[in-house]
Design a protein around this motif. Sequence first.
Motif, PDB file in Angstrom:
ATOM      1  N   THR A 110       0.820  -1.203   0.000  1.00  0.00           N
ATOM      2  CA  THR A 110       0.000   0.000   0.000  1.00  0.00           C
ATOM      3  C   THR A 110       0.854   1.253   0.000  1.00  0.00           C
ATOM      4  OG1 THR A 110      -1.989   0.977   0.996  1.00  0.00           O
ATOM      5  CG2 THR A 110      -0.237   0.285   2.499  1.00  0.00           C
ATOM      6  N   SER A 111       0.222   2.366  -0.289  1.00  0.00           N
ATOM      7  CA  SER A 111       0.935   3.631  -0.421  1.00  0.00           C
ATOM      8  C   SER A 111       1.266   4.236   0.937  1.00  0.00           C
ATOM      9  CB  SER A 111       0.071   4.609  -1.219  1.00  0.00           C
ATOM     10  OG  SER A 111       0.578   5.924  -1.125  1.00  0.00           O
ATOM     11  N   PRO A 112       2.453   4.850   1.066  1.00  0.00           N
ATOM     12  CA  PRO A 112       2.812   5.543   2.311  1.00  0.00           C
ATOM     13  C   PRO A 112       2.485   7.032   2.257  1.00  0.00           C
ATOM     14  CG  PRO A 112       4.747   5.400   0.945  1.00  0.00           C
ATOM     15  CD  PRO A 112       3.613   4.772   0.149  1.00  0.00           C
ATOM     16  N   ARG A 113       1.655   7.449   1.313  1.00  0.00           N
ATOM     17  CA  ARG A 113       1.378   8.871   1.160  1.00  0.00           C
ATOM     18  C   ARG A 113       0.739   9.437   2.432  1.00  0.00           C
ATOM     19  NH1 ARG A 113      -3.449   8.135  -3.339  1.00  0.00           N
ATOM     20  NH2 ARG A 113      -5.085   7.424  -1.911  1.00  0.00           N
ATOM     21  N   LEU A 114       1.043  10.680   2.701  1.00  0.00           N
ATOM     22  CA  LEU A 114       0.555  11.341   3.907  1.00  0.00           C
ATOM     23  C   LEU A 114      -0.625  12.274   3.620  1.00  0.00           C
ATOM     24  CD1 LEU A 114       3.942  12.169   5.677  1.00  0.00           C
ATOM     25  CD2 LEU A 114       2.524  10.108   5.843  1.00  0.00           C
ATOM     26  N   ASP A 115      -1.153  12.206   2.396  1.00  0.00           N
ATOM     27  CA  ASP A 115      -2.344  12.984   2.034  1.00  0.00           C
ATOM     28  C   ASP A 115      -3.441  12.018   1.592  1.00  0.00           C
ATOM     29  OD1 ASP A 115      -0.994  12.171  -0.223  1.00  0.00           O
ATOM     30  OD2 ASP A 115      -1.566  13.931  -1.413  1.00  0.00           O
ATOM     31  N   PRO A 116      -3.931  11.183   2.509  1.00  0.00           N
ATOM     32  CA  PRO A 116      -4.877  10.132   2.153  1.00  0.00           C
ATOM     33  C   PRO A 116      -6.219  10.671   1.698  1.00  0.00           C
ATOM     34  CG  PRO A 116      -4.772  10.363   4.529  1.00  0.00           C
ATOM     35  CD  PRO A 116      -3.692  11.241   3.962  1.00  0.00           C
ATOM     36  N   ARG A 117      -6.935   9.856   0.910  1.00  0.00           N
ATOM     37  CA  ARG A 117      -8.267  10.248   0.450  1.00  0.00           C
ATOM     38  C   ARG A 117      -9.288  10.168   1.594  1.00  0.00           C
ATOM     39  NH1 ARG A 117      -5.077  11.521  -2.737  1.00  0.00           N
ATOM     40  NH2 ARG A 117      -5.086  11.165  -4.986  1.00  0.00           N
ATOM     41  N   ALA A 118      -9.079   9.205   2.512  1.00  0.00           N
ATOM     42  CA  ALA A 118      -9.982   9.049   3.655  1.00  0.00           C
ATOM     43  C   ALA A 118      -9.261   9.522   4.913  1.00  0.00           C
ATOM     44  CB  ALA A 118     -10.400   7.582   3.814  1.00  0.00           C
ATOM     45  N   ARG A 119      -9.788  10.567   5.545  1.00  0.00           N
ATOM     46  CA  ARG A 119      -9.157  11.101   6.738  1.00  0.00           C
ATOM     47  C   ARG A 119      -9.272  10.111   7.888  1.00  0.00           C
ATOM     48  NH1 ARG A 119      -5.942  14.110   4.505  1.00  0.00           N
ATOM     49  NH2 ARG A 119      -5.181  14.164   6.667  1.00  0.00           N
ATOM     50  N   GLY A 120      -8.185  10.029   8.672  1.00  0.00           N
ATOM     51  CA  GLY A 120      -8.168   9.143   9.819  1.00  0.00           C
ATOM     52  C   GLY A 120      -7.727   7.727   9.506  1.00  0.00           C
ATOM     53  N   GLY A 121      -7.370   7.460   8.257  1.00  0.00           N
ATOM     54  CA  GLY A 121      -6.971   6.123   7.853  1.00  0.00           C
ATOM     55  C   GLY A 121      -5.478   5.891   7.953  1.00  0.00           C
ATOM     56  N   PHE A 122      -4.967   5.013   7.088  1.00  0.00           N
ATOM     57  CA  PHE A 122      -3.571   4.592   7.153  1.00  0.00           C
ATOM     58  C   PHE A 122      -2.611   5.760   6.960  1.00  0.00           C
ATOM     59  CE2 PHE A 122       0.264   2.552   5.291  1.00  0.00           C
ATOM     60  CZ  PHE A 122       0.555   1.667   6.331  1.00  0.00           C
ATOM     61  N   GLY A 123      -2.922   6.648   6.030  1.00  0.00           N
ATOM     62  CA  GLY A 123      -2.047   7.791   5.780  1.00  0.00           C
ATOM     63  C   GLY A 123      -1.935   8.703   6.981  1.00  0.00           C
ATOM     64  N   ASP A 124      -3.051   8.956   7.633  1.00  0.00           N
ATOM     65  CA  ASP A 124      -3.015   9.810   8.819  1.00  0.00           C
ATOM     66  C   ASP A 124      -2.279   9.119   9.969  1.00  0.00           C
ATOM     67  OD1 ASP A 124      -4.193  12.080   7.823  1.00  0.00           O
ATOM     68  OD2 ASP A 124      -6.216  11.487   8.360  1.00  0.00           O
ATOM     69  N   TYR A 125      -2.383   7.784  10.017  1.00  0.00           N
ATOM     70  CA  TYR A 125      -1.626   7.045  11.031  1.00  0.00           C
ATOM     71  C   TYR A 125      -0.128   7.220  10.805  1.00  0.00           C
ATOM     72  CZ  TYR A 125       0.458   3.102  13.496  1.00  0.00           C
ATOM     73  OH  TYR A 125       1.253   2.324  14.305  1.00  0.00           O
ATOM     74  N   LEU A 126       0.302   7.101   9.558  1.00  0.00           N
ATOM     75  CA  LEU A 126       1.721   7.320   9.255  1.00  0.00           C
ATOM     76  C   LEU A 126       2.139   8.750   9.580  1.00  0.00           C
ATOM     77  CD1 LEU A 126       2.290   5.455   5.854  1.00  0.00           C
ATOM     78  CD2 LEU A 126       2.943   4.714   8.149  1.00  0.00           C
ATOM     79  N   LYS A 127       1.254   9.696   9.295  1.00  0.00           N
ATOM     80  CA  LYS A 127       1.563  11.092   9.583  1.00  0.00           C
ATOM     81  C   LYS A 127       1.775  11.288  11.096  1.00  0.00           C
ATOM     82  CE  LYS A 127      -0.652  14.203   7.310  1.00  0.00           C
ATOM     83  NZ  LYS A 127      -1.720  15.126   6.827  1.00  0.00           N
ATOM     84  N   SER A 128       0.960  10.644  11.908  1.00  0.00           N
ATOM     85  CA  SER A 128       1.112  10.762  13.356  1.00  0.00           C
ATOM     86  C   SER A 128       2.437  10.169  13.818  1.00  0.00           C
ATOM     87  CB  SER A 128      -0.060  10.069  14.071  1.00  0.00           C
ATOM     88  OG  SER A 128       0.014   8.668  13.957  1.00  0.00           O
ATOM     89  N   LEU A 129       2.861   9.082  13.186  1.00  0.00           N
ATOM     90  CA  LEU A 129       4.139   8.494  13.534  1.00  0.00           C
ATOM     91  C   LEU A 129       5.281   9.411  13.098  1.00  0.00           C
ATOM     92  CD1 LEU A 129       3.728   4.696  12.626  1.00  0.00           C
ATOM     93  CD2 LEU A 129       3.510   5.793  14.861  1.00  0.00           C
ATOM     94  N   ALA A 130       5.125  10.060  11.948  1.00  0.00           N
ATOM     95  CA  ALA A 130       6.159  10.975  11.471  1.00  0.00           C
ATOM     96  C   ALA A 130       6.308  12.158  12.420  1.00  0.00           C
ATOM     97  CB  ALA A 130       5.807  11.459  10.069  1.00  0.00           C
ATOM     98  N   GLU A 131       5.200  12.639  12.952  1.00  0.00           N
ATOM     99  CA  GLU A 131       5.254  13.770  13.885  1.00  0.00           C
ATOM    100  C   GLU A 131       5.958  13.376  15.176  1.00  0.00           C
ATOM    101  OE1 GLU A 131       1.178  14.749  14.160  1.00  0.00           O
ATOM    102  OE2 GLU A 131       1.130  15.858  12.252  1.00  0.00           O
ATOM    103  N   VAL A 132       5.703  12.146  15.637  1.00  0.00           N
ATOM    104  CA  VAL A 132       6.373  11.663  16.849  1.00  0.00           C
ATOM    105  C   VAL A 132       7.857  11.471  16.581  1.00  0.00           C
ATOM    106  CG1 VAL A 132       6.578   9.731  18.460  1.00  0.00           C
ATOM    107  CG2 VAL A 132       4.321  10.568  17.775  1.00  0.00           C
ATOM    108  N   ALA A 133       8.168  10.882  15.416  1.00  0.00           N
ATOM    109  CA  ALA A 133       9.574  10.644  15.073  1.00  0.00           C
ATOM    110  C   ALA A 133      10.324  11.950  14.903  1.00  0.00           C
ATOM    111  CB  ALA A 133       9.649   9.810  13.776  1.00  0.00           C
ATOM    112  N   GLY A 134       9.600  12.975  14.376  1.00  0.00           N
ATOM    113  CA  GLY A 134      10.257  14.252  14.172  1.00  0.00           C
ATOM    114  C   GLY A 134      10.520  15.000  15.455  1.00  0.00           C
TER     115      GLY A 134
END
Length: 220
Positions: free
Chosen positions: A196-220
């Motif tokens: 699956t795609s790791p894009r951070l601008d998902p079509r469905a809010r709150g899904g896999f992309g937003d989960y990755l975005k939350s991890l990126a914010e923690v990692a940052g």
Amino acid sequence: MIAVIIPAHNEADALPSCLGAMRLAARAAEAAGYQVEVLVVLDRCSDGSADIARAFGVETLEVDVRNVGRARRAGAALMLERGAQWLACTDADSCVPADWLLCQLAFAADAVCGTVHVQQWLPEQDGALQARYLARYQMREGHRHIHGANLGICARAYQRVGGFQPLALNEDVQLIAALQACGATIVWTACNSVATSPRLDPRARGGFGDYLKSLAEVAG
């Protein structure tokens, strides 16, 4: 008959890879004697998604809801009317393995929940994000992940619990919860993982992309 349901909202960039992979999975199932019908549910698409789907020879259903639960539900309803006995669900930004459908059917379960993996991370997604994701993800048999990108449901079980609900988020989680509540047989497997795609601008809010975005914010 196996019905594959793929919701799409402006997925012209991702659809060719998705449908190319799906073509291989469909051919493998057809070689084993199954009938396979692939349906792309075009949800308020204003790009070339429809033309791409038709170029691949798959059927399309147009809806104007901007709601993944409603889109999956509409697609499932159409395929059930045509006699589908198994509903296989994935996403337009995902690529299934060639044995995806055969693997689902081999379990002879009411539902099969598979895993997903990121095949190619984006250049800006550093090792810290990747490590954090991999540390938290259960890529094993018996996991408890639920992904609309890798889900299969027996038609009778699906109808017994009322199918996908018209939810903008977690329609897949709600469906599996309903199946569990009625004692359905559910398999949790990692043997048919979907890329699956790791894009951070998902079509469905709150899904896999937003989960990755939350991890990126923690990692940052």
